[in-house]
Design a protein around this motif. Sequence first.
Motif, PDB file in Angstrom:
ATOM      1  N   LEU A  24       0.851  -1.185   0.000  1.00 25.80           N
ATOM      2  CA  LEU A  24       0.000   0.000   0.000  1.00 25.80           C
ATOM      3  C   LEU A  24       0.887   1.236   0.000  1.00 25.80           C
ATOM      4  O   LEU A  24       1.748   1.387   0.867  1.00 25.80           O
ATOM      5  CB  LEU A  24      -0.901   0.002   1.238  1.00 25.80           C
ATOM      6  CG  LEU A  24      -1.643   1.313   1.550  1.00 25.80           C
ATOM      7  CD1 LEU A  24      -2.607   1.676   0.433  1.00 25.80           C
ATOM      8  CD2 LEU A  24      -2.363   1.210   2.895  1.00 25.80           C
ATOM      9  N   GLY A  25       0.679   2.122  -0.968  1.00 17.26           N
ATOM     10  CA  GLY A  25       1.430   3.359  -1.032  1.00 17.26           C
ATOM     11  C   GLY A  25       0.596   4.540  -0.566  1.00 17.26           C
ATOM     12  O   GLY A  25      -0.602   4.608  -0.831  1.00 17.26           O
ATOM     13  N   THR A  36       2.597  10.445   9.134  1.00 17.64           N
ATOM     14  CA  THR A  36       1.730  10.286  10.305  1.00 17.64           C
ATOM     15  C   THR A  36       0.637   9.266  10.039  1.00 17.64           C
ATOM     16  O   THR A  36       0.393   8.360  10.843  1.00 17.64           O
ATOM     17  CB  THR A  36       1.110  11.635  10.694  1.00 17.64           C
ATOM     18  OG1 THR A  36       2.160  12.547  11.022  1.00 17.64           O
ATOM     19  CG2 THR A  36       0.176  11.490  11.882  1.00 17.64           C
ATOM     20  N   LEU A  37      -0.052   9.395   8.904  1.00 17.69           N
ATOM     21  CA  LEU A  37      -1.123   8.454   8.588  1.00 17.69           C
ATOM     22  C   LEU A  37      -0.566   7.046   8.413  1.00 17.69           C
ATOM     23  O   LEU A  37      -1.147   6.073   8.930  1.00 17.69           O
ATOM     24  CB  LEU A  37      -1.855   8.885   7.317  1.00 17.69           C
ATOM     25  CG  LEU A  37      -2.958   7.928   6.844  1.00 17.69           C
ATOM     26  CD1 LEU A  37      -4.030   7.759   7.909  1.00 17.69           C
ATOM     27  CD2 LEU A  37      -3.573   8.405   5.532  1.00 17.69           C
ATOM     28  N   ALA A  38       0.549   6.906   7.715  1.00 18.72           N
ATOM     29  CA  ALA A  38       1.135   5.577   7.489  1.00 18.72           C
ATOM     30  C   ALA A  38       1.495   4.916   8.810  1.00 18.72           C
ATOM     31  O   ALA A  38       1.200   3.736   9.037  1.00 18.72           O
ATOM     32  CB  ALA A  38       2.355   5.699   6.586  1.00 18.72           C
ATOM     33  N   ALA A  39       2.123   5.664   9.715  1.00 20.50           N
ATOM     34  CA  ALA A  39       2.527   5.096  10.999  1.00 20.50           C
ATOM     35  C   ALA A  39       1.311   4.692  11.831  1.00 20.50           C
ATOM     36  O   ALA A  39       1.314   3.639  12.497  1.00 20.50           O
ATOM     37  CB  ALA A  39       3.380   6.105  11.765  1.00 20.50           C
ATOM     38  N   LEU A  51       6.032  -0.525   8.060  1.00 19.65           N
ATOM     39  CA  LEU A  51       6.186   0.738   7.347  1.00 19.65           C
ATOM     40  C   LEU A  51       7.593   0.839   6.759  1.00 19.65           C
ATOM     41  O   LEU A  51       8.583   0.718   7.478  1.00 19.65           O
ATOM     42  CB  LEU A  51       5.928   1.904   8.302  1.00 19.65           C
ATOM     43  CG  LEU A  51       6.151   3.312   7.760  1.00 19.65           C
ATOM     44  CD1 LEU A  51       5.299   3.573   6.527  1.00 19.65           C
ATOM     45  CD2 LEU A  51       5.868   4.349   8.840  1.00 19.65           C
ATOM     46  N   VAL A  52       7.663   1.081   5.440  1.00 18.29           N
ATOM     47  CA  VAL A  52       8.931   1.254   4.733  1.00 18.29           C
ATOM     48  C   VAL A  52       8.864   2.591   3.986  1.00 18.29           C
ATOM     49  O   VAL A  52       8.361   2.668   2.871  1.00 18.29           O
ATOM     50  CB  VAL A  52       9.198   0.100   3.746  1.00 18.29           C
ATOM     51  CG1 VAL A  52      10.485   0.347   2.959  1.00 18.29           C
ATOM     52  CG2 VAL A  52       9.272  -1.228   4.490  1.00 18.29           C
ATOM     53  N   PRO A  53       9.363   3.673   4.590  1.00 16.91           N
ATOM     54  CA  PRO A  53       9.272   4.980   3.932  1.00 16.91           C
ATOM     55  C   PRO A  53      10.194   5.107   2.721  1.00 16.91           C
ATOM     56  O   PRO A  53      11.303   4.558   2.704  1.00 16.91           O
ATOM     57  CB  PRO A  53       9.702   5.955   5.037  1.00 16.91           C
ATOM     58  CG  PRO A  53       9.624   5.190   6.314  1.00 16.91           C
ATOM     59  CD  PRO A  53       9.898   3.775   5.941  1.00 16.91           C
ATOM     60  N   MET A  54       9.730   5.853   1.733  1.00 13.09           N
ATOM     61  CA  MET A  54      10.552   6.165   0.564  1.00 13.09           C
ATOM     62  C   MET A  54      11.780   6.987   0.942  1.00 13.09           C
ATOM     63  O   MET A  54      12.813   6.942   0.268  1.00 13.09           O
ATOM     64  CB  MET A  54       9.693   6.955  -0.433  1.00 13.09           C
ATOM     65  CG  MET A  54      10.327   7.239  -1.785  1.00 13.09           C
ATOM     66  SD  MET A  54       9.468   8.599  -2.630  1.00 13.09           S
ATOM     67  CE  MET A  54      10.308  10.021  -1.886  1.00 13.09           C
ATOM     68  N   PRO A 124       1.858  -9.587   6.043  1.00 12.45           N
ATOM     69  CA  PRO A 124       1.122  -9.546   4.780  1.00 12.45           C
ATOM     70  C   PRO A 124       1.088  -8.189   4.082  1.00 12.45           C
ATOM     71  O   PRO A 124       0.843  -8.131   2.879  1.00 12.45           O
ATOM     72  CB  PRO A 124      -0.294  -9.971   5.182  1.00 12.45           C
ATOM     73  CG  PRO A 124      -0.402  -9.637   6.628  1.00 12.45           C
ATOM     74  CD  PRO A 124       0.974  -9.825   7.199  1.00 12.45           C
ATOM     75  N   LEU A 125       1.310  -7.086   4.819  1.00 11.69           N
ATOM     76  CA  LEU A 125       1.169  -5.775   4.197  1.00 11.69           C
ATOM     77  C   LEU A 125       2.399  -4.921   4.468  1.00 11.69           C
ATOM     78  O   LEU A 125       2.839  -4.791   5.612  1.00 11.69           O
ATOM     79  CB  LEU A 125      -0.076  -5.054   4.728  1.00 11.69           C
ATOM     80  CG  LEU A 125      -0.356  -3.656   4.146  1.00 11.69           C
ATOM     81  CD1 LEU A 125      -0.651  -3.742   2.650  1.00 11.69           C
ATOM     82  CD2 LEU A 125      -1.512  -2.977   4.889  1.00 11.69           C
ATOM     83  N   VAL A 126       2.939  -4.331   3.407  1.00 14.92           N
ATOM     84  CA  VAL A 126       3.971  -3.304   3.531  1.00 14.92           C
ATOM     85  C   VAL A 126       3.327  -1.978   3.159  1.00 14.92           C
ATOM     86  O   VAL A 126       2.737  -1.838   2.079  1.00 14.92           O
ATOM     87  CB  VAL A 126       5.169  -3.597   2.606  1.00 14.92           C
ATOM     88  CG1 VAL A 126       6.149  -2.413   2.613  1.00 14.92           C
ATOM     89  CG2 VAL A 126       5.875  -4.875   3.042  1.00 14.92           C
TER      90      VAL A 126
END
Length: 207
Positions: A24-25, A36-39, A51-54, A124-126
């Motif tokens: 999910l990007g 903030t939303l991703a975390a 969470l794998v930030p760009m 299952p989700l990155v």
Amino acid sequence: MRPLPPPLLERARALAAPGTRRLLGIAGAPGAGKSTLAARLVDALDGLAVLVPMDGFHLAQSELLRLGRADRKGAPDTFDADGYAALLTRLRTPPAASTVYAPAFDRSLEEPVAGSIPVPPDVPLVVTEGNYLLYGEGPWAAVRPLLDEVWFLELDDVVRHRRLIGRHLRHGKERPAAERWTLGSDESNARLVALGRDRADLIVSMD
């Protein structure tokens, strides 16, 4: 802090189905609230997501200086876009029983740090977030096809600018420099980010 909107959490939870790997990007302009939303999503999914930030693919400051790009840090050509796409490819098809390690970005150092984020094969989700997930130029064009879903965050520009100035102040810039960077480099990058809006699966208003 306001609770996560249930529709966003449920949409992310549907992607985090055990037994498969999805990506999910979360994209948007600088200061839109991506990290903030991703975390918060990853925290709410309680072990089902990483969470794998760009931002872990920022070029090092020494390399930006060598290339003459240090004054444009955050522009598309100040990242290792090919390396980011290669990592997303590995994350889509993780080797059995093998953890993949991703870089992070240390804001106290303003530098990427390799091998900082472990992604176990059974997660299952990155969730990955960054400015240029939907940018279609050069090596960035390879990124969108690697993501199962991308959300584009929108926020009122006045609020976004205020957030960015505050961020730059916290990381050591004087106010005049923080304002110049926000309305100069950051805003130039925001215009590029906006070009990819129509390629998103979901538009999320952060106002």
